[in-house]
Structures are given as structure tokens and as C-alpha cells.
Scaffold this motif. Sequence first.
Motif, mmCIF file in Angstrom:
data_model
loop_
_atom_site.group_PDB
_atom_site.id
_atom_site.type_symbol
_atom_site.label_atom_id
_atom_site.label_comp_id
_atom_site.label_asym_id
_atom_site.label_seq_id
_atom_site.Cartn_x
_atom_site.Cartn_y
_atom_site.Cartn_z
ATOM 1 N N TRP A 748 0.841 -0.988 -0.119
ATOM 2 C CA TRP A 748 -0.165 -0.088 -0.086
ATOM 3 C C TRP A 748 0.858 1.307 0.137
ATOM 4 N N TRP A 832 -7.457 1.447 -10.220
ATOM 5 C CA TRP A 832 -6.209 0.780 -10.102
ATOM 6 C C TRP A 832 -6.097 -0.034 -11.338
ATOM 7 N N HIS A 923 -9.481 4.311 -2.095
ATOM 8 C CA HIS A 923 -9.239 2.806 -2.475
ATOM 9 C C HIS A 923 -10.754 1.895 -2.817
ATOM 10 N N GLU A 939 -12.917 2.585 3.819
ATOM 11 C CA GLU A 939 -11.633 3.184 3.437
ATOM 12 C C GLU A 939 -10.821 3.449 4.665
#
Length: 1278
Positions: A748, A832, A923, A939
Motif C-alpha cells: 500500500w 487501479w 481505495h 476506507e
Amino acid sequence: CFICIPLSSQKCDEALASPLPHTAFTSSSVFSSGYAPGYAKLNRRGGAGGWSPLDSDHYQWLQVDLGSRKQVSAIATQGRYSSSDWTTQYRLLYSDTGRNWKPYHQDGNIWAFSGNSNSESAVRHELQQGIVARFLRLIPLDWSEEGRIGLRIEVYGCSYWADIINFDGQGVISYRFKVKKMKIIKDVIALRFKTSESEGVILHGEGQQGDYITLELRKAKLLLQINLGSYLYGSSLGHTSVTTGSLLDDNHWHSVVIERYRRNVNFTLDRHTQHFRTNGEFDHLDLDYELSFGGMPYSGKPVGGGRKNFKGCMESINYNGDNITDLARRKKLDTSSFRNLSFTCVETHTFPVFFNATSFLQLPGRANHNTVSVGFQFRTWNPHGLLLFSNLDDGTLEISLEEGKVAVHINVTKAAKNYRVDLSSGSGLNDGQWHAIRLVAKENFAMLTIDGEEVSAVRSVSPLSITTGGTYHLGGYFLQTLFPPTQRSFQGCMQAILVDDQPADLHAVEKGTVGAFENVSLDMCAIIDRCMPNHCEHGGRCKQTWDSFSCTCDGTGYTGATCHTSIYEPSCEAYKHLGKSSDAYWIDPDGSGPLGPFKVNCNMTGVCLQCLNNLFLHKTGLSAITTSAEYCEQQIAYSCRMSRLLNTPDGTPYTWWVGRGNEKHFYWGGSGPGIQKCACGIDRNCTDPKYDCNCDADVKQWREDSGLLVYQEHLPVSQVVVGDTNRSGSEAKLTVGPLHCQGDSNYWNAASFTTPSSYLHFATFQGETSADISFYFKTSAAYGVFLENLGNTDFIRLELKSPKVVSFSFDVGNGPVELTVHSATSLNDDQWHRVMAERNVKEAVLQLDQTYRTSRLAPAQGHTRLELFSQLYVGKTHTLASAAGGQRGFLGCIRALRMNGITLDLEERAKVTPGVKPGCQGHCNSFGMYCRNGGKCVERYNGYLCDCTATAYDGPFCTRDVGGFFEAGTLVKYNFLPEAVAGASKDTKVLTHQLTPHEVNLTKEDVAFSFSTSSAPAVLMYVSSKTQDYLAVVLRQNGSLQVRYNLGGLREPFTIDVDQRNLANGQPHSINMSRHDRRITIQLDHYPAVSYNLPEASDTQFNLVKTLFLGKVYETGHIDPVIIEHYNTPGFIGCLSRVEFNGIAPLKSALRTAVKSQGKLVESNCGASPLTIPPMSAATDPWHLDKTDAVFPFNEERVIPDGVNRDSAIIGGIIAVVIFTILCTLVFLIRYMFRHKGTYHTNEAKGSGESAAESADTAIIGTDNPETIDESKKEWFI
């Protein structure tokens, strides 16, 4: 630190060719006298202004004799002055003698230098690999299209001198030590050698204690064997053997340097260094008397063990500062074993021939002779090839290489009849070594011998009559013939050619007076070992042909053209986000780095954990995990009886442990660094308050100090030293638990680029021969540069070129190369996306989202090293990093940027960089879809979590069924409305789900659950009300499924027989049902949904919903008498899972509420696979109990959520029968109580673990006997 031999401080850059006389220049031919090779000096205009040959073809050469051996560092060329004649590409050969030429190698290939594009400009090339030679030869490969070959040259370098000793295979130089025994901690041995032999001892020394050092040639490879000894005398545990190099019998100079300090060794051959550490435990090399060069110590006896002495030349022999060659010249060393010691190199007289795929060599032989007798030596990497072919007077002769074996085929036609003889011998002859072939064929006899060994001889006595044709073709035959050869060409080298028992006169062939040849290089063997050095990484096995090599990566854990890329994920966190469930997985924390993969246990529930039980096999790997993890812990415990631990508070510790950095630590579990205490000392509750550890009280009773070690920088525990166990009565037991780590900060690690001019910079990327880059990105911009690193001309760049195109471009010296992948969807979708790029000496690869992939093969000839010098820029190009504007800067997030196995810390660098923020929000925008079955994405700063609280599922993505195993009489009661509890004590806790008025009176229901059972009839679900309305889902006596609705308005309940099949077959079944007003839709298993309608007379409102029951019904209000009479006894026996009713998960609430029970309802993953995910394979199906946690618990006092203990259930059942008879006398009182209070309760500990999370639900585990139990018992029985 090693001692290095310093190079000369003077720059080796003198002009060597210009001062030479004209006679030092020779050539293959001359166009005319004005074009003589003596005029080929740089910037000179004499004669016609340079050299030009008679014919411009590939057989021309220009040669320079430097007069003596020189060190050559560079070469420059020009075209012929004021002309259209120049050379655009050429090769460089060099030699000590003007014979046995060696081509200049660079980047693993025979190098082709780029030449000139006009007649005046000089083009200079620095030689990456400096050479020492007397003769240089330039071979033009290409030239001006407007003119012909034209050359002027200059050679740059400096003088070279070295002492040389010629070893004849008999003599050995003995270097005697000043003392009898030498105990050596540091060695530096340097020498240069050349030989045409593939075997021979170069140096040897040994000691009486078993130490030794030997350097020798084995199969033309250099083998270093060293033994510093071990604790076991005479043991081989200290033996260390390392091999390097290949084809070292080429009769060219090779440089060797051995540097040793203690057990660390650098072993260098021709500038290629291997570093290794010797086996054993000792640091000193104990040698006796002497060190011998050129062979084993001379004893007057034949050398044992099959070891040959070295035969060839050595120069510049240096041992720990002593010049051995100089000492031998001055007769300071024992050289008595030499018959004739020579200080000049005696050259061999071989004449090798080099063939490529289009070559042949034609030699004359005796014609009309009845015997064929040929012989030669060859070396090649190819398993197939034509070695020799001859048209006989009445047939053909062929000698070929087939599958690494030599095969001979003789075809003869006599009197219209064909005779054929086939011979085959040898194996694995394509190993690059020289192999000798000898064939004799005459009337009715043929014999083939390989390497002169009698065991290889193959004979034939078939009928045969031979008449030679007089001409032999070696290495290729391209003409038409009646019996064509099975092979057409050969790639490799030949030498020592005999035709009809006569040595071939290759000098006459070179001059053109004998025979013929095509595309053959004479007096040179240009074989290359493409597997040395080995470009196959991580233990990949290298295989080669003449032109290329390939890597076999099977069993290594890596993939790709060079076994560079790991096939495993770096952490459990990465597996989790691939949707993997808890299991054992191989991980590779550093990807393509040197650390190999290893196995860990991944727990995917909640925060992802990785657990390692075997702590001592992968110390480096464990360090990699603890470095990247967000949190780590390791349990350590010391049980003792009269055995002190830390000797607190002031003494020297008796016991300590060693952590990641090999440092001693004097704190124990539950404490922290620098605090010499145990957990009880921190909490001040040690058995004896005078001490800070229980064990330090030194009592005769067993005590224990245990706790968690959580200081990440010190973990894992690699060694524990226990000191106080040698006293009488002292006993101790040490327990070190597995290492548990959670999270992966590398996965991350992200940065957000908020302005077009923002960027991060890092140290220069080191990826000369292999480079891999991987990262995730998300953006809403249409383009942007992800990263860039520059060199002089080399560079590497990854870029989003357009909304659908990602580009990977680089230049290693052969010109820019660009790979692009095109996505079918836009990449600027703020989701992503993963990019992986790799570049090695074989290929370049670009991959996007594991879906789109493109690759490009590297050129067969060319540069292979990526040489960069600038900083690495992330988020911007280097040119724009210092310029205003920044039109191509990246806007968005980059995450988990890894280069050659090293994760770059984007977050740390972003904290001090304007325009870049650490971390990346949103995310859930990218990963929210992974939260299934109604799970909510939450989140986090460095990731996200799936909140499954309001669902009937569990697991990291809310996909794991939550189920329960019901025994006879077990029920779950879920109250929708609060009710008073009769006789509730302070230990009683009732959870309710308070419904709004709209929720109390329902016009629609959504029901879903899975079940498996082998018993029928049974109640699966029953929903009651304060009126007479109800909903029931039951299994009938025949196992068929029935749904019963009573909403009022009808005399009898509305029933739906869903399926006539027997569903009580022990198999999992799932039901999804919904009602909206009158329309009811039911789907059973994976069959199509079926719709039903309530009659017009039926009400459509489910009034005053009160309670939901699972497994059995106990209700104080109205109950359908059919349910009680036909379905309620003995109750459901089997598994229910993923139970949902209008967004409520009653079964999960019951299982997650901390009820103290004897195990009436225990959690089990025996529920059916939910319909919201694809069907599982047998291997992962939760119904396969051997692959699940569906084992039954073993604790009578506590419910284990992984199963149920049948023994305790049986015991409980027996006790239940006894208590049942006792309680029968109270039945009327109990009924009276429940009629007035109208509820059923359970004994539950206050403040249960998940009560806060489940406070909206009431889940009560009931029994077959609904009477109230005395609160003091605090147990429920079936």
C-alpha cells in the motif's frame, strides 16, 4: 576488504600504429601500389590516401604488427582520403603470433564495430575489454555503397611486459614458505595463462591438518577447490568447490585473480567475479612447506588421482606480493623438475577452421583408392550438423552429428544394387569441447573411433566396396547429388584435419592454391559459451546452441526468458486481494531479488496475517517480512524450576535471545527494548515482588515467564541461549512460537501527484543486464510519465501515452526501443491498474492488468548493458523535472513501485516533497466491488476493509458462508420486538432488534439461506407475528420443500410445494425467496426462478412481525398446528448457513454473540456455496470437510467456532434426559410464566466480544426443553 593490485596511474592512450614502418602493415590484397596497407595510417594522405583491397568482399583484411605485445585500449578508423571509399562496419581480431586469431568479444558476442559514413571523419571506439596482443587484424563487414572498402586506422594503448614461463606438462615450480607451517588468514593470487589442453593443475597447496587449495582446469573450465577445515578432523564439511569460465583451452590468454580474507573469497576470471564464502568454521588456510605452480608437488612418482600437470604458458604469477615468475627467472625457486625451463611461450601449431551455417571447406584427397581414412577434431554447441561429405566413385560418404552423436552413412551402388553401412558412436558431443573423430573404411570393413577411446570404436563387416572420389567437403555441402546428406551445414570449429592419412595443408588453402572454401574463417575458432557467465537467474538451467541460449526455469519459482520474475506474490496481503482464501501459500517478499520463495500460512480473515512456523530456514526471508509488515509479534515462554531467567533486577542475564540483526536482547516477552524485565515485572504482579521475572525467584515450584515480543526491528527470534540449567535440580522448558505478521506496508506504499510539475527522485536504477519494474497506478488524466532514468545515451521510461496506451521505452546502445500495450477500455477511469515491465539480454516485456501483454526479442548482436547515471524520476521526465510547465507530468496515484525486487518508499519521500502527498485515498472506488454480498467497503489510509457486519457472510470479501450445525432440538430464536423477560437476573442479557412501524407490517420479504440435512420432516425457518400471520419454510416427510404463507383472508394457509425431489439427501441446497405484495418468486439451487401469486382473497400485509425461528419453533402465541404436529419434532438436524431475512442475519448474530453454552449450536462452514460467487471446485468447496475447519470442538465449557465435539454432545444429551425428568414437575409453572412474559432468554456474559457490533440483533440459542433453567447453573442442555 581485499588487497587489490593497483593499475598504472598513467593513462594507456598512446598512438601505437602511426609510428610503425610501412612493413608493419599487411593485407589480404591491394587494389594497386598506391593503395598499399602501409598508407592506412589515420589522418595521413600518402599514396592514394589509404588502403583498399583488390576486391571488396568479405574475405579482405588489414593487419598491423605492433612489434611486441601491447596493451590496446581503443581503435579509430577513417575512410580513404578524399574518396568515396570507407568501411561502415568491421570486426577486430587479435593474436600474439599472427596465428590462431581471436575475435574481440563484447556483451557476449563477437563484436561488430560501427565504422565511417564518409572519408574524413574519424570514429573512435574504446574497448570495454582491454586486450593484450602484438598483431591486430581488421575484417571489413560492410562498406560504402558509392565506392569500395577504404581504411585508415589508429590503435591506442601502451607498452606491456610480463615474465613468462612455459610449462611442458612435466615441470612444477615449488614456492617454499619461510617457515615450515603457514597459518594464512589472507591470500591474493594472480596469474595469466594460456593453453590448448582442457585438463591441468595450475596451483596446489596442502597442509597436514587437511587444509588445501587447488586451482585446475577441468574440461576447459577453471575449478577452485579450497578447504579451511572444520571441527571434525578429516571431514569434508569444509570442502568448497567453485567452477567458472569455459572453453579455456583456446590457446589465448586468460587472467585469474583469487582474493581471500578469512572465509570470504573473490574468484575472478577475465573480469568476471564470483563471490562466495567457504564452508566449515575456520578462517585460516594452514599449509605446509610449499605452494606448487603447474601441477602437484613433485615427488618423483606419477601424479595420482588422474590429475595432469599444466601444459601451456603462465605469466605475471603473483602470490601475496611475491612475483613467482621473476623469482623463477632468478633461480630463487625450485625448478628442478623441468627438463628444459623456458621463459618464452612455445606456441602450438594447430590451425582451426571456423564454420557458420553457410560455410564449407573443400579439400582434395586420393582418387580411385579402395580405402577412406579421415580424421579431425571438432567442437560445437549444436546437436546436429554435417561434419564431412564425399562423393565416392560409386556412392557417398557422410559423417554427421545427430542428437549429439557421430553418425556415419556410407551408400554404395554396385551392379544396380545398393549397399549401405551405418555407424554411430559417442553421446553429448555438442558440449563445446574438442572431440576427435577417426574413420577408416575399406572393403567389407569400417571402423569409427571417438576421442581415441577403444570403448567408443564401432565396427562394421557388412558387404562393402569403396572407391574414393578424391574430393572431401567439410562443414557443409550444398550441391545436388543422388544421395544427399541428411544434414546440410555445420556451425562450429575443426582442427587437426587428416585426409587420406595426410594432414590438410590449410595454409595452401588460405592462399588459394589448394582446395576451396566459402564463408570460412581460417586460423580462428570463434566459439562462444553463451551460458558463461550464466544469464539464467535463480538457479535456472542454461541451454545453448551456436547462436543463442535459453533458460529452463522449472522448479525454480521464477519465470521469464532468464528466470528473472517470481511466479509468487510478495505477501499474504497480495494474495488476499486476488481473492484467495486462508491457506498456505508460497511468497517471495523481494520478487526478482536474491531471496528465494518460501511457504507461509495466510489468515485472510480480518486483517491479513502471515504466520511462519519454521523460523530457522529462512532468516533473510523473515527479515524481509518483518521489514515490510505493519505489525509483527512472536510468543516466547520460559517455564522454570530453580532456573533463573534474566537475573533481575540488577544481575547479568542468564538467558538472552538473538534477533534479526544478530544482536543479543535482554528483555523478555511482554516487555520492550532496553527494559530488562519480564511481563510480570512490567505489570508488577511477579510471584516475588523483589524480582522482575517469575523465574528469577529461583523457587522449587514450576513458574513461567511468557509474553509477546512485538518490537519489529528485532524479530524474528533466531537463537535463544539458556544459561542457568547446570545446577542440581535446575530444569527449564523454552517455547518459541511462530512469527505472526499482519499487513504489507509495501503493497500500500503510495504517493499522490497533485500538480503537473510534481515528482519524486531516487537513486540511479541499477539494472544493467536485467531489470523489472512493477507498480499500480490510477489517474483521471489522459497521459503522464510514470518514471524515467537517463544515461549518456541509454535511458528507460514508462509512460501513459494516451487514455488507452501504456508505453515502455529504453535504449541500451542499439537505438531506442518502444513497447506499447493497448487497453480495450480507458485507463484514466480513476481505478487501479497494474503495470509490469521487464528487460533482459533476451527480451523486453510489457504487461498491463495481467490481460494485455507484448514482448520484443533483443537483437542477436548488439549492446546488452543498460548504463544509467541520472537520478530516477517518478512522476515526470528528467528533462521536464527542471523545466517549467511539465506538459507530461503524471497526475494521480502510484502505488507499490518495485524495481528489481526493491520497493521504493514513495510515502517517505512524498512527506518532504512539494506537490506530492503520501498515501492515496479512494481505495474503495477501485476495490469496492470486491466486497460481495452486501458487504460495505471501509476506507483505510493504506488500503480498505470489507465490513461484513450486516451480512450473512464473513471473510475478507464477505464471501465465506457463516453457518451452524444444529443437533436435535437446537433452535435459534430472533426477536424483532422487545419483550419483558420474566425472572431475568443481572447475568441475563436479551438483545432485540427494534423495528420501525413500517418494518413491523411487511408487504415484502427477502429470504435466503442454504441447508443440508439427512432428516425429514423439519422446520427450516418460521417467522411468527403477534397476529395469526406467519411464514414457514419446511421439509416434508418425503424430503420435499414447502413454503407456507398465512397473511389472513384465507381459511387455510397458502402452500407452495417448491420441488418434489428429496432434498434431505445430505447435499447442500440453497433457497432464495422474495415476496412483493402478491407476487412470490422462489429459486432453488441453480435452477431458474419460479413465480407464484397469492390468491386475490389473501391479505398482502404481514402484520406485526414478532419472532424468527430456525431449526425448531417454540412460540407462546399462535402457531400453525400443522407445523407443531408434523414438522416440529425432533427438530432440524443438519447445517444452516448464510441465513438472511430482509437484510438481517439471524444465524450469524447467534453465532457471533458470546453465549456460554455446552455446544447446542456451533459454527460450521458446511453451508452451501453462495449463488453470488462462481461455483467452486472440489478442492475448495467448503462441503469437502477435509479441506475445511469443520471439525468438532473439544472443550465442554466453551463453544469453539470451528466445530462441535460430539462426545460432549452425547454426554450433554444424557444429562439432559435426567434433568428433563426433574423439570417435568415444573412444566405448568413454566408455561404459565411464558404465557405472561412472552419471551425466551439465554444466559450470556455481559459485554460480550461482539455485542456492540451486533446490538441491533437478538440471537437466542434455545433447547428442546423451553423451560426456564435456574440462573445459578448458567448452562443450557439439550
